[in-house]
Write an enzyme that holds these catalytic residues in place. Structure first.
Site, mmCIF file in Angstrom:
data_model
loop_
_atom_site.group_PDB
_atom_site.id
_atom_site.type_symbol
_atom_site.label_atom_id
_atom_site.label_comp_id
_atom_site.label_asym_id
_atom_site.label_seq_id
_atom_site.Cartn_x
_atom_site.Cartn_y
_atom_site.Cartn_z
ATOM 1 C CB SER A 172 -130.773 -105.743 -37.474
ATOM 2 O OG SER A 172 -129.444 -105.871 -36.981
ATOM 3 C CB SER A 174 -126.887 -103.248 -36.711
ATOM 4 O OG SER A 174 -126.046 -102.736 -35.698
ATOM 5 C CD GLN A 230 -136.908 -101.061 -32.201
ATOM 6 O OE1 GLN A 230 -137.125 -101.213 -33.403
ATOM 7 N NE2 GLN A 230 -135.729 -101.298 -31.659
ATOM 8 C CB THR A 236 -139.093 -95.377 -36.442
ATOM 9 O OG1 THR A 236 -137.830 -94.846 -36.006
ATOM 10 C CG2 THR A 236 -140.106 -94.256 -36.552
ATOM 11 C CE LYS A 481 -137.392 -133.650 -51.300
ATOM 12 N NZ LYS A 481 -136.484 -134.714 -51.717
#
Length: 759
Positions: A172, A174, A230, A236, A481
């Site tokens: 985020s 934060s 949210q 928002t 691979k």
């Protein structure tokens, strides 16, 4: 409203510091939002934008702004939402210039809901529509670490996968994590909220010691609050790629699920995000695939009258495509000039070039960026009547195709580098924006002459770890691979050189591959591929590769062609490089394994059936990006493997008491090795003896690990300098960042410690 091509934003107070702790200025923020526009706009277009502004910097008070001010530029898209207290007109940010306006306002944060506006039939009036995606905000309570957030995120992902939904993680910027889930069919915001709440509550029941779905803050200590609210139509969330108004300029940054497995997971700064975008593109590309796209021909149509000019004027919005044509038209207008046009995203991006493109590298020519033109204009020739815009005769001077090295044609950070393949003009050209619509056109040296393609400086392109099951053969090619050593090979008319992934010249270590010089004696090529040793079943064997002798049969399996007889192919699409490689193989004895059949799931099953290591999926339109780990290549393995750096060893017991019993593993981090556990299983007596001899000169009294080891792991340890790279298999990573049930595969002399990352 004006088109984005007409919009102008003037940056003021460019040197004003908005993040005092880092000295980040308003100009830096302006450049950041211009740099992320291409990936960010799809996630906010069509949605009302609430801004959080810090006009005096993040150390001063901020304020939210919903209502669009009367002073806002008229070209900004906007729509009105009715609230209980009245109506609010919001801006809709759908262009790079709109994001530039955000930066000029010092609106560091952009918040949007999970719904978009929709136009009412008939009137075209914009009203709030249904939710197109879900969001979960994982908010850490006191004492909760990133590893616990990641654990909850994986649980949310698995729950949603059970009902057929895919989830994308975002740190985020934060403290927490955001999880986004695209909805196949939009639902009402109320319906989205109900679904999200049920997921959160189910998670709380399954993980009561770690998860809460209750908003009461007193209940959050030591837990992760899964905020489902949210998804409400009135709420928002910070938008993906938005800056955060914190002490440091962090960003709501899209991440990979592999990154969430890293115990050192942290928030990212804006400069790190720009680097990631250049390397990986948009990790949320599939989140808002149906995002509304601005009509790039609006300005073109407004400047012309279909009843008065023979120029093509399509009425439909252009459809985004991946065409790569170009045209140069000689335009005998009032001021004669040449029009240079490149097909991009369904239109012809256009410049007026008075002196045409330069024919040598010593001069620059002025180029004026003009309005986008429709694709039909690429074949237009004729006379535009007097009195009409651009009046005069138009003649096609040259046309052809181009390869892209860089294409940023936005009004603020414009830079385009292309390689033209025309009848009258060919070569590499750069167009660089200098001011407003004024650009410079410059001819570059051919890529084969650039230092970037000197074989000694070339690094192989790397794949990201992921799942191929959902990938379609129409867009992706699937290769096996192989369990061997990656090599770059240069064969130049009878001479051959080999380089490892780490850049070491290993020509002398593979005498078995000298035959490549004779096989390719008529060419000068650079190949990417794998050196393999086959077991009795014809399957590449890593252990036999490890223990090979000079008489062991080593084969080189080529899977990419980077240079061919004077032409660099780095900017050429994979599918075209592959065709050239197969043509080369048909004319020589070069080994090029066939592509795997079907879509990703079928290719993966085929790989498992044959006992191969896994699958590499490559986008058919991808370019080769040396030294970069890119999302356009995806590796999916049948078992977990991890490269590690050896940080020490412990003496064995019983028959191993005089030598090495187990090795301490680490992953390089900013403060030293991050301890990843011990490995002893799978080591033969011969390997143990060789390791003791190799580790002896690396002895050190200082621990190479970033933190003191647990007492049970530190007992009887001999530390060594972190110089040797190895590979192990394992069952899973533990929450403490340890490899569970690890077993030895072998040393990786082709790898440097600095290359080792957690897979």
């Amino acid at each position: 409203m004006g088109s984005a091509s007409e919009q102008r934003v003037t940056l003021t107070n460019a040197d004003k510091v908005l993040y005092p702790a880092t000295g980040t200025t308003k100009s830096d923020i302006f450049d950041y939002y211009a740099g992320v526009a291409e990936v960010m706009l799809g996630h906010i277009a069509g949605r009302p934008a609430t801004r959080k502004r810090w006009p005096n910097g993040v150390d001063q008070p901020a304020f939210f702004e919903k209502q669009l001010a009367l002073s806002a530029p008229p070209w900004l898209s906007r729509a009105t939402v009715a609230h209980r207290s009245g109506t609010t007109t919001y801006p809709i940010i759908d262009s790079a210039t709109g994001l530039a306006w955000i930066a000029q306002q010092a609106a560091l944060e952009v918040h949007v809901p999970q719904w978009r506006f929709v136009a009412e039939p008939g009137s075209g009036e914009l009203n709030p529509g249904p939710a197109t995606r879900l969001v979960f905000d994982l908010d850490p309570g006191e004492g909760v670490m990133m590893a616990q957030l990641a654990e909850v995120a994986r649980a949310v992902r698995d729950l949603l996968a059970d009902i057929g939904l895919v989830t994308f993680p975002v740190t985020s910027g934060s403290k927490g994590l955001h999880l986004y889930t695209p909805l196949d069919e939009p639902v009402s915001s109320r319906g989205a909220t109900v679904l999200a709440k049920r997921v959160a509550q189910r998670l709380e029941q399954a993980m009561p010691a770690l998860v809460t779905s209750t908003m009461t803050k007193s209940l959050r200590a030591g837990k992760v609050f899964v905020d489902w609210s949210q998804n409400s139509g009135s709420k928002t969330t910070i938008a993906p790629y938005s800056l955060r108004g914190r002490t440091h300029p962090t960003v709501a940054a899209p991440r990979t699920w592999a990154e969430l497995d890293d115990p050192a997971l942290r928030q990212l700064s804006y400069d790190e995000v720009l680097t990631r975008i250049a390397r990986d593109g948009d990790l949320l590309e599939r989140l808002d695939a149906d995002a509304p796209v601005a009509d790039r021909l609006t300005r073109y149509r407004r400047m012309r009258d279909a009843s008065k000019t023979p120029e093509p004027i399509p009425t439909a919005k252009p459809v985004t495509g991946d065409g790569n044509t170009f045209v140069i038209q000689e335009h005998h207008a009032r001021r004669p000039h040449y029009d240079f046009r490149l097909e991009c995203d369904g239109v012809l991006v256009s410049w007026a070039v008075p002196k045409n493109l330069p024919d040598n590298t010593s001069v620059n020519h002025l180029a004026i960026h003009t309005e986008d033109h429709p694709l039909e204009y690429a074949t237009f020739e004729g006379a535009i009547p007097s009195g009409e815009y651009g009046a005069g005769k138009v003649i096609i001077w040259d046309s052809g195709t181009y390869d892209t090295e860089k294409f940023h044609d936005d009004p603020h950070t414009g830079e385009v580098i292309v390689n033209l393949h025309g009848g009258r003009i060919s070569g590499r050209y750069a167009l660089i924006r200098t001011n407003g619509d004024r650009w410079l056109a410059h001819r570059l040296k051919n890529q084969k002459d650039q230092k970037v393609f000197e074989f000694d400086n070339l690094a192989p392109m790397l794949a990201t770890h992921g799942t191929v099951a959902g990938l379609k053969a129409s867009q992706w090619a699937f290769e096996g691979k192989w369990d061997g050593y990656r090599l770059l090979v240069e064969a130049d008319h009878g001479a051959v050189r080999l380089r490892s992934r780490s850049g070491r010249d290993v020509t002398a270590e593979y005498p078995q591959l000298r035959a490549l010089a004779e096989d390719l004696a008529d060419h000068h090529v650079v190949l990417d591929g794998e050196a393999v040793v086959l077991d009795s079943s014809g399957v590449p064997s890593f252990s036999q590769m490890q223990n090979r002798g000079r008489d062991t049969r080593v084969e080189f399996w080529a899977f990419d062609l980077l240079y061919l007889d004077g032409r660099a192919l780095l900017g050429t699409r994979y599918q075209d490089r592959r065709k050239l490689l197969e043509t080369l193989a048909n004319a020589t004895s070069l080994t090029v394994p066939e592509l795997l059949p079907g879509d990703g799931a079928q290719a993966f099953a085929c790989s498992r059936k044959h006992g191969w290591e896994g699958v590499i999926a490559k986008r058919r339109d991808s370019r080769y990006q040396p030294g970069r780990r890119c999302a356009s290549w995806v590796k999916d393995k049948h078992w977990n493997t991890q490269e590690v750096v050896i940080g020490g060893w412990r003496a064995g017991e019983g028959g191993r008491s005089s030598g090495v019993g187990s090795l301490l593993m680490g992953i390089p981090g900013p403060g030293g090795l991050q301890f990843a556990g011990r490995v002893g299983t799978g080591l033969s007596e011969r390997e143990l003896a060789n390791l003791k001899e190799m580790l002896a000169p690396l002895h050190t009294d200082e621990s190479p690990f970033d933190v003191p080891l647990p007492a049970r792991d530190a007992k009887g340890i001999t530390y060594v300098k972190p110089a040797l790279v190895a590979e192990v298999r394992y069952s899973e990573w533990t929450p403490e960042g340890r490899l569970r049930q690890s077993s030895w595969r072998g040393l990786r002399p082709d790898k440097k410690p600095s290359e080792v990352v957690r897979e």
